[in-house]
Design an enzyme around this catalytic site. Structure first.
Site, PDB file in Angstrom:
ATOM      1  CE  LYS A  11      -7.423   3.821  10.326  1.00  0.00           C
ATOM      2  NZ  LYS A  11      -8.080   3.186  11.419  1.00  0.00           N
ATOM      3  CG  ASP A 137      -9.989   3.568   6.621  1.00  0.00           C
ATOM      4  OD1 ASP A 137     -10.897   4.402   6.843  1.00  0.00           O
ATOM      5  OD2 ASP A 137      -9.653   2.690   7.431  1.00  0.00           O
TER       6      ASP A 137
HETATM    7  P1  ATP Z   1      -8.423  -0.962   8.514  1.00  0.00           P
HETATM    8  O1  ATP Z   1      -7.875  -0.162   9.647  1.00  0.00           O
HETATM    9  O2  ATP Z   1      -8.554  -0.178   7.212  1.00  0.00           O
HETATM   10  O3  ATP Z   1      -9.637  -1.757   8.860  1.00  0.00           O
HETATM   11  P2  ATP Z   1      -6.687  -3.124   9.040  1.00  0.00           P
HETATM   12  O4  ATP Z   1      -5.418  -2.611   9.659  1.00  0.00           O
HETATM   13  O5  ATP Z   1      -7.696  -3.610  10.009  1.00  0.00           O
HETATM   14  O6  ATP Z   1      -7.287  -2.023   8.119  1.00  0.00           O
HETATM   15  P3  ATP Z   1      -5.258  -4.508   6.979  1.00  0.00           P
HETATM   16  O7  ATP Z   1      -3.917  -4.635   7.608  1.00  0.00           O
HETATM   17  O8  ATP Z   1      -5.416  -3.515   5.909  1.00  0.00           O
HETATM   18  O9  ATP Z   1      -6.386  -4.311   8.074  1.00  0.00           O
HETATM   19  O10 ATP Z   1      -5.612  -5.978   6.422  1.00  0.00           O
HETATM   20  C1  ATP Z   1      -6.884  -6.555   6.426  1.00  0.00           C
HETATM   21  C2  ATP Z   1      -6.841  -7.819   5.545  1.00  0.00           C
HETATM   22  O11 ATP Z   1      -6.571  -7.447   4.202  1.00  0.00           O
HETATM   23  C3  ATP Z   1      -5.775  -8.803   5.948  1.00  0.00           C
HETATM   24  O12 ATP Z   1      -6.384  -9.917   6.546  1.00  0.00           O
HETATM   25  C4  ATP Z   1      -5.024  -9.180   4.675  1.00  0.00           C
HETATM   26  O13 ATP Z   1      -5.077 -10.549   4.376  1.00  0.00           O
HETATM   27  C5  ATP Z   1      -5.689  -8.381   3.558  1.00  0.00           C
HETATM   28  N1  ATP Z   1      -4.708  -7.604   2.775  1.00  0.00           N
HETATM   29  C6  ATP Z   1      -4.708  -7.449   1.453  1.00  0.00           C
HETATM   30  N2  ATP Z   1      -3.706  -6.661   1.046  1.00  0.00           N
HETATM   31  C7  ATP Z   1      -3.040  -6.292   2.154  1.00  0.00           C
HETATM   32  C8  ATP Z   1      -1.905  -5.466   2.374  1.00  0.00           C
HETATM   33  N3  ATP Z   1      -1.255  -4.874   1.373  1.00  0.00           N
HETATM   34  N4  ATP Z   1      -1.523  -5.274   3.652  1.00  0.00           N
HETATM   35  C9  ATP Z   1      -2.192  -5.853   4.660  1.00  0.00           C
HETATM   36  N5  ATP Z   1      -3.249  -6.665   4.503  1.00  0.00           N
HETATM   37  C10 ATP Z   1      -3.688  -6.880   3.263  1.00  0.00           C
END
Ligand code: ATP
Length: 294
Positions: A11, A137
């Protein structure tokens, strides 16, 4: 059904406003969410022995209970009284820790997949009640499309679909902590809040041009100061023909909205050649679950 595969869509936030900090430490937000064609894949297999095993194509992601697919599966089997063991294969294509809700979407896909596999028939709202325990989210990632997200992210309203366009994503090679961004956000009378109502009106009118002129993310007030690379990418995207460019979520990914696909491809090639902006560069489009806009 012994195996099921579900796509987990990324997203972006077309608009992101933070209204206030709550007593419980969370923030009340008002965001316009849009899912993208860019997706991970979650494949779930039943296995004979008990326990959950996770395997992923990214060596640096945890495969234990810290992975959101593990957490989602554990929550689902515990609340639904399922005794089987599960093997979860996670193919990651969404940049990690990027502001694109990759982990939340993987968790949502796991809940959807298990609901199908065990024919538990939980309606969307029940899945969302489980999902919010895994992350703010996750309820949105269970519904997808264009939506208004309020409360801490769990109060969701479907909006008219975002008009068709091409979206360029560039993730700079920096890590930005979500906690840091929210802690350093100064909310006072002079804060410039995004005009979410005008964005909603532009969506109703299917007016991509006005939509892009009103899109804004209040969290940029923190990150742009601390990480100039974010404004460098935004400026370059506009110079290369984007109608607008914005940081998604708490960053650091920047996205550019292009009406013209050829211009977007040229911009993609530019960023692929100039890797100082960031090594993860992806061209995608909005994703609409019902494709009702066409
Ligand atoms: P948001 O936009 O919801 O803040 P994001 O894109 O910033 O999400 P994610 O990619 O979801 O962040 O990952 C954040 C942290 O969560 C990472 O540092 C990772 O180690 C941990 N994590 C746990 N499970 C997952 C997964 N399935 N995919 C990605 N990261 C994961």
């Amino acid at each position: 059904m012994n195996t099921v595969t579900v796509k987990a869509y990324a997203k972006i936030n077309l608009g992101l406003d933070v209204l206030r900090k709550r007593a419980d430490g969370y923030h009340d937000v008002c965001m316009i969410m849009q899912s993208l064609e860019l997706h991970d894949k979650v494949t779930i297999h039943k296995k004979k022995d008990e326990g959950i095993v996770v395997r992923t194509n990214l060596s640096y992601l945890p495969c234990n209970q810290d992975n959101l697919v593990y957490k989602a599966a554990a929550l689902f089997i515990q609340t639904q009284g399922i005794k089987d063991g599960l093997f979860l294969e996670l193919e990651k294509y969404i940049p990690v820790a990027a502001g694109l809700a990759g982990g939340s979407s993987d968790a949502a896909a796991t809940l959807i997949g298990l609901n199908q596999m065990y024919q538990t028939g939980l309606p969307l709202v029940e899945l969302q009640k489980l999902g919010v325990k895994l992350g703010a989210d996750v309820p949105y990632c269970l519904m997808l499309g264009t939506a208004l997200s309020e409360g801490i992210g769990e109060v969701l309203t479907t909006l008219p679909s975002m008009p068709a366009c091409t979206i360029l994503l560039v993730k700079p090679d920096i890590s930005v902590s979500t906690k840091y961004v929210y802690e350093n956000l100064k909310l006072n009378e002079s804060s410039l809040h995004p005009d979410i109502d005008s964005m909603k009106k532009a969506l109703s009118n299917r007016d991509l041009y006005t939509l892009t002129k009103t899109m804004d993310n209040i969290l940029q007030s923190v990150t742009v100061k601390d990480y100039p690379i974010i404004s460098d990418i935004k400026d370059k995207m506009k110079e290369l023909g984007a109608l607008t460019s914005l940081m998604s979520g708490s960053g650091p990914t920047v996205f550019g909205i292009y009406q013209n696909r050829e211009l977007a491809k040229k911009a993609l090639n530019y960023f692929r050649k100039h890797r100082n902006y960031g090594k993860q560069v992806i061209l995608t489009t909005p994703y609409w679950p019902m494709q009702e806009h066409q």
